[in-house]
Scaffold this active site. Structure first.
Site, PDB file in Angstrom:
ATOM      1  N   TYR A 143       7.607  13.590  26.653  1.00 25.58           N
ATOM      2  CA  TYR A 143       9.051  13.771  26.443  1.00 25.58           C
ATOM      3  C   TYR A 143       9.882  13.536  27.698  1.00 25.58           C
ATOM      4  O   TYR A 143      11.097  13.684  27.673  1.00 25.58           O
ATOM      5  CB  TYR A 143       9.325  15.178  25.886  1.00 25.58           C
ATOM      6  CG  TYR A 143       8.814  15.338  24.482  1.00 25.58           C
ATOM      7  CD1 TYR A 143       7.440  15.425  24.243  1.00 25.58           C
ATOM      8  CD2 TYR A 143       9.668  15.368  23.397  1.00 25.58           C
ATOM      9  CE1 TYR A 143       6.946  15.547  22.965  1.00 25.58           C
ATOM     10  CE2 TYR A 143       9.176  15.490  22.106  1.00 25.58           C
ATOM     11  CZ  TYR A 143       7.814  15.581  21.900  1.00 25.58           C
ATOM     12  OH  TYR A 143       7.336  15.689  20.624  1.00 25.58           O
ATOM     13  N   LYS A 200      -6.664  16.764  23.568  1.00 25.48           N
ATOM     14  CA  LYS A 200      -7.433  15.616  23.077  1.00 25.48           C
ATOM     15  C   LYS A 200      -8.174  15.054  24.286  1.00 25.48           C
ATOM     16  O   LYS A 200      -8.080  13.867  24.606  1.00 25.48           O
ATOM     17  CB  LYS A 200      -6.458  14.595  22.442  1.00 25.48           C
ATOM     18  CG  LYS A 200      -7.114  13.430  21.747  1.00 25.48           C
ATOM     19  CD  LYS A 200      -7.916  13.805  20.511  1.00 25.48           C
ATOM     20  CE  LYS A 200      -8.679  12.607  19.975  1.00 25.48           C
ATOM     21  NZ  LYS A 200      -9.714  12.980  18.982  1.00 25.48           N
ATOM     22  N   ASP A 233      -7.237  17.116  16.589  1.00 23.65           N
ATOM     23  CA  ASP A 233      -7.552  16.627  15.237  1.00 23.65           C
ATOM     24  C   ASP A 233      -8.344  17.685  14.460  1.00 23.65           C
ATOM     25  O   ASP A 233      -8.043  17.976  13.295  1.00 23.65           O
ATOM     26  CB  ASP A 233      -8.309  15.284  15.282  1.00 23.65           C
ATOM     27  CG  ASP A 233      -9.383  15.224  16.369  1.00 23.65           C
ATOM     28  OD1 ASP A 233      -9.430  16.132  17.226  1.00 23.65           O
ATOM     29  OD2 ASP A 233     -10.172  14.267  16.366  1.00 23.65           O
ATOM     30  N   ASP A 257       4.602  19.915  19.048  1.00 25.25           N
ATOM     31  CA  ASP A 257       5.616  19.446  18.110  1.00 25.25           C
ATOM     32  C   ASP A 257       4.972  19.168  16.753  1.00 25.25           C
ATOM     33  O   ASP A 257       5.448  19.598  15.697  1.00 25.25           O
ATOM     34  CB  ASP A 257       6.236  18.155  18.680  1.00 25.25           C
ATOM     35  CG  ASP A 257       7.424  17.660  17.876  1.00 25.25           C
ATOM     36  OD1 ASP A 257       7.912  18.408  17.004  1.00 25.25           O
ATOM     37  OD2 ASP A 257       7.865  16.528  18.117  1.00 25.25           O
ATOM     38  N   ASP A 261       4.869  21.622  12.817  1.00 27.75           N
ATOM     39  CA  ASP A 261       5.363  21.194  11.499  1.00 27.75           C
ATOM     40  C   ASP A 261       4.295  21.482  10.447  1.00 27.75           C
ATOM     41  O   ASP A 261       4.585  21.953   9.350  1.00 27.75           O
ATOM     42  CB  ASP A 261       5.710  19.700  11.488  1.00 27.75           C
ATOM     43  CG  ASP A 261       7.192  19.452  11.731  1.00 27.75           C
ATOM     44  OD1 ASP A 261       7.788  20.205  12.526  1.00 27.75           O
ATOM     45  OD2 ASP A 261       7.756  18.512  11.125  1.00 27.75           O
TER      46      ASP A 261
END
Ligand code: ATP
Length: 364
Positions: A143, A200, A233, A257, A261
């Site tokens: 970001y 990750k 994942d 982020d 959701d």
């Protein structure tokens, strides 16, 4: 007594209110109504920063805007930014990311709680099974807009997007996660005792390596807390298969982020999710997880509960636990009695749902 000499804790708390765009302008007034109904000793000041203001006079944030917020306010309550008329989304970037970055609000705290089994799309999941928090690093990662495009518009075009991870940034959010775990209980009053770091690092070895090393080091200072790790994942799959296993999750800006959701889906959708953007000891900012939702803006149908729960979170942060609990209990009552907007199964409009909660808060 001269109020300037009163101890910080006893002074009336000052809150900047920035509804912003789209449904932000509909849900934040409901949150304000509920704060007022709770009797919280606060002084609220409105700001019109957002798309309308930008289109009128090209102003996103006044020159000393962030310094003023930090100096004159104890907390900031924000709605959402984003408007189809501002294609570049420049105002949203400057206001929202500006606040997070320039005020250094490094910990994005997103509680994930299921208030009623009927809101969860998973079979057989009870409210006690979904009660965790995601702590998202809020000032770094992808970001920061580092990177660039080379040979744009040609067949040889190259685009790079840098993932910035500093030792300081990684360490402070991981430490925040352990401290959060120590200081917070679950909804049923039982202690929190697990911090899971999500990355990750099998693919993003450089950034992930830093997160791994720092996590190992900081977790060593908290032997009483269980330290766990999961690749992002795998975490997505586990969140849907068995959300019971999660307690405190800490992760970087982008994974935070995305997984919040997904997590919002477990608690009834984006309309139910609250968040805080926090720098301990400094003026912090609170906002619902959802955005400006242009397709439903102006229709009086947006769910105000994400914003109302955000207001409760802000009051708790400011030391008003009693008022916060009253608000949370009223939202729980609304959900159980289906006094809600359509997205979570009720028939009320935004203003009616807000009114119902405000009434409950003032006459429990
Ligand atoms: P952003 O980029 O700011 O996250 P977005 O368009 O990706 O914005 P949202 O604006 O959060 O995402 O909303 C996506 C969709 O979710 C909306 O169009 C709407 O259908 C639903 N939604 C979001 N918030 C609410 C809410 N408070 N009440 C009801 N539905 C909502």
């Amino acid at each position: 007594m001269d109020s300037k000499k009163e101890p910080q804790e006893r002074r009336k708390k000052r809150i900047a209110v920035i509804p912003g765009d789209g449904i932000g302008q509909e849900v934040i007034p409901q949150a304000v109504k509920v704060i007022q109904a709770s009797g919280a000793d606060v002084e609220l000041t409105d700001f019109d920063w957002g798309a309308d203001r930008y289109l009128r006079d090209q102003l996103t944030v006044p020159p000393d805007g962030f310094a003023m917020l930090g100096r004159d306010f104890d907390a900031i309550l924000v709605g959402a930014f984003g408007d189809p008329r501002v294609k570049t989304n420049i105002h949203a970037k400057e206001i929202l990311l500006g606040m997070r970055f320039k005020m250094d609000l490094y910990a994005n705290v997103r509680p994930v709680r299921l208030l009623d089994a009927a809101l969860c799309p998973l079979k057989g999941v009870e409210p006690k099974d979904v009660d965790f928090v995601v702590l998202r690093e809020n000032t770094e990662g992808v970001y920061t807009d580092a990177g660039g495009v080379f040979k744009q518009g040609t067949p040889d075009e190259i685009a790079t997007q840098e993932d910035i991870n500093t030792r300081k940034g990684v360490e402070r959010i991981i430490r925040y996660a352990f401290q959060y775990c120590e200081r917070h209980t679950k909804l049923d009053g039982s202690p929190r005792n697990k911090v899971l770091m999500c990355d990750k690092s099998n693919a993003m070895t450089h950034a992930g390596g830093l997160w791994q090393r720092v996590f190992k080091e900081v977790s060593g200072e908290y032997p009483q807390i269980i330290a766990q790790h999961m690749y992002v994942d795998a975490l997505c799959m586990q969140m849907v298969r068995d959300p019971r296993q999660f307690d405190v999750i800490v992760t970087n800006n982008m994974f935070g982020d995305i997984i919040t959701d997904l997590a919002a889906g477990l608690q009834g959708g984006l309309g139910m999710a609250a968040s805080g953007n926090i720098h301990p000891g400094k003026t912090s900012m609170f906002e619902p997880v959802h955005g400006s939702a242009p397709p439903i803006a102006g229709k009086n149908m947006a769910n105000p509960f994400g914003s109302i729960l955000t207001a409760a979170m802000m009051l708790a942060h400011l030391g008003m636990a009693k008022e916060a609990q009253k608000i949370e209990a009223a939202v729980l009552g609304a959900v159980r009695q289906k006094k809600t907007t359509q997205d979570i199964g009720g028939k009320l409009e935004t203003t009616e749902a807000g009114e119902w909660v405000a009434n409950q808060v003032s006459h429990p």
